[in-house]
Design a protein around this motif. Sequence first.
Motif, PDB file in Angstrom:
ATOM      1  N   ARG A 131       0.851  -1.568  -0.490  1.00 30.35           N
ATOM      2  CA  ARG A 131       0.260  -0.013   0.088  1.00 30.35           C
ATOM      3  C   ARG A 131       0.910   0.854  -0.096  1.00 30.35           C
ATOM      4  O   ARG A 131       0.809   2.782  -0.059  1.00 30.35           O
ATOM      5  N   GLY A 132       1.783   1.527   0.172  1.00 33.51           N
ATOM      6  CA  GLY A 132       2.924   2.220   0.293  1.00 33.51           C
ATOM      7  C   GLY A 132       2.673   2.457   1.946  1.00 33.51           C
ATOM      8  O   GLY A 132       2.399   2.522   2.458  1.00 33.51           O
ATOM      9  N   MET A 133       3.878   4.093   1.995  1.00 34.24           N
ATOM     10  CA  MET A 133       4.031   4.195   3.304  1.00 34.24           C
ATOM     11  C   MET A 133       3.468   5.499   3.940  1.00 34.24           C
ATOM     12  O   MET A 133       3.046   6.443   2.849  1.00 34.24           O
ATOM     13  N   CYS A 134       2.721   5.714   4.452  1.00 29.65           N
ATOM     14  CA  CYS A 134       2.048   6.536   4.676  1.00 29.65           C
ATOM     15  C   CYS A 134       2.497   7.947   5.740  1.00 29.65           C
ATOM     16  O   CYS A 134       3.364   7.880   6.819  1.00 29.65           O
ATOM     17  N   PHE A 135       2.065   8.836   4.737  1.00 32.05           N
ATOM     18  CA  PHE A 135       3.212  10.303   5.469  1.00 32.05           C
ATOM     19  C   PHE A 135       3.056  11.407   5.067  1.00 32.05           C
ATOM     20  O   PHE A 135       1.773  10.814   4.289  1.00 32.05           O
ATOM     21  N   PHE A 136       2.913  12.425   6.295  1.00 29.28           N
ATOM     22  CA  PHE A 136       3.003  14.210   6.133  1.00 29.28           C
ATOM     23  C   PHE A 136       4.014  14.938   4.698  1.00 29.28           C
ATOM     24  O   PHE A 136       3.385  15.295   3.980  1.00 29.28           O
ATOM     25  N   ALA A 137       4.842  14.507   5.224  1.00 31.24           N
ATOM     26  CA  ALA A 137       6.408  14.892   4.564  1.00 31.24           C
ATOM     27  C   ALA A 137       7.328  14.371   4.687  1.00 31.24           C
ATOM     28  O   ALA A 137       7.005  13.165   5.311  1.00 31.24           O
ATOM     29  N   LEU A 138       8.075  14.317   3.813  1.00 35.65           N
ATOM     30  CA  LEU A 138       9.252  13.386   3.705  1.00 35.65           C
ATOM     31  C   LEU A 138      10.684  14.455   3.735  1.00 35.65           C
ATOM     32  O   LEU A 138      10.155  15.749   3.485  1.00 35.65           O
ATOM     33  N   ARG A 139      11.868  14.092   4.072  1.00 37.09           N
ATOM     34  CA  ARG A 139      12.782  15.521   4.002  1.00 37.09           C
ATOM     35  C   ARG A 139      13.851  14.207   4.249  1.00 37.09           C
ATOM     36  O   ARG A 139      14.514  13.234   4.408  1.00 37.09           O
ATOM     37  N   ILE A 140      14.635  14.821   2.909  1.00 36.53           N
ATOM     38  CA  ILE A 140      15.671  14.177   2.071  1.00 36.53           C
ATOM     39  C   ILE A 140      16.807  14.850   1.973  1.00 36.53           C
ATOM     40  O   ILE A 140      16.867  16.278   1.975  1.00 36.53           O
ATOM     41  N   TYR A 141      17.963  15.039   3.090  1.00 42.85           N
ATOM     42  CA  TYR A 141      19.614  15.106   3.599  1.00 42.85           C
ATOM     43  C   TYR A 141      20.622  15.023   2.055  1.00 42.85           C
ATOM     44  O   TYR A 141      20.435  13.571   1.420  1.00 42.85           O
ATOM     45  N   VAL A 142      21.206  15.493   1.462  1.00 38.68           N
ATOM     46  CA  VAL A 142      22.068  15.219   0.793  1.00 38.68           C
ATOM     47  C   VAL A 142      23.364  15.593   1.277  1.00 38.68           C
ATOM     48  O   VAL A 142      23.585  16.534   1.875  1.00 38.68           O
ATOM     49  N   GLU A 143      24.135  14.321   0.647  1.00 35.57           N
ATOM     50  CA  GLU A 143      25.447  14.182   1.157  1.00 35.57           C
ATOM     51  C   GLU A 143      25.836  13.608   0.325  1.00 35.57           C
ATOM     52  O   GLU A 143      26.227  12.803  -0.726  1.00 35.57           O
ATOM     53  N   GLN A 144      27.421  14.806   0.740  1.00 39.17           N
ATOM     54  CA  GLN A 144      28.311  14.787  -0.460  1.00 39.17           C
ATOM     55  C   GLN A 144      29.532  14.907   0.507  1.00 39.17           C
ATOM     56  O   GLN A 144      29.939  16.797   0.953  1.00 39.17           O
ATOM     57  N   PRO A 145      30.591  14.735   0.820  1.00 38.89           N
ATOM     58  CA  PRO A 145      32.198  14.419   2.318  1.00 38.89           C
ATOM     59  C   PRO A 145      33.505  15.039   1.629  1.00 38.89           C
ATOM     60  O   PRO A 145      33.590  14.772   1.678  1.00 38.89           O
TER      61      PRO A 145
END
Length: 220
Positions: A131-145
């Motif tokens: 059914r998919g994951m149920c959420f209000f919002a997603l936060r995507i952290y961008v990582e580049q060391p």
Amino acid sequence: MPLGAVVPCALTPLETSSATQPCSSLQVHNSQGYQGRAYLDVRFRRPARARFLALRNRYAHSITIKARIASATDEAHANIQETTSMPWNLVSPSLQLMANAHAEDDAQRFHVIDLAEVAINGYDKEDIRRRGMCFFALRIYVEQPSPRWRHVPPRVEAVTCYAGNGASREDVAEHHKLMAVGFKDPLASSTPTASESSAAPSSTSALTDAFVAAGRALAL
């Protein structure tokens, strides 16, 4: 794949967390040195379900995904809104997009992320698959060391969420590429390579505005 499989959402501008010390390999470099991790929020008009997250990478070595999870009660009441007091729950830490942070061979690839596969233990992965994951919002952290991309602000663009609806990862990948084919960074004819990076702008604000506007157009 029917267009109804795309989950309507809106993207916020790329922001930077408050961390300022280089205490983690997940920090992002800029022209002045280390800064906090950059992140992009994906918000929905109401509690929504999605299984796949599709995006195009631009020099991000990895991403971390967090979510404001919606309960079954939240989902049943469409008038319930996201609030700032809701916690950000970890979904998937440091999901690698580039094989080597210092090499640009795969730095601009399209990716389709199956949340049923990458979600950490504690989530009902079979339910996400169905059914998919149920959420209000997603936060995507961008990582580049890697300091090699100091003048190429790492980012992701053309971010789109898919409910699944029985579609395969290959179906989603094909549809997403067709949607994203018209995307073009209006500030540059191409993303700078390593040899060109020294001439690239050090500020992320203009680039952020450009790809966020394009991502919103694709997602809505």
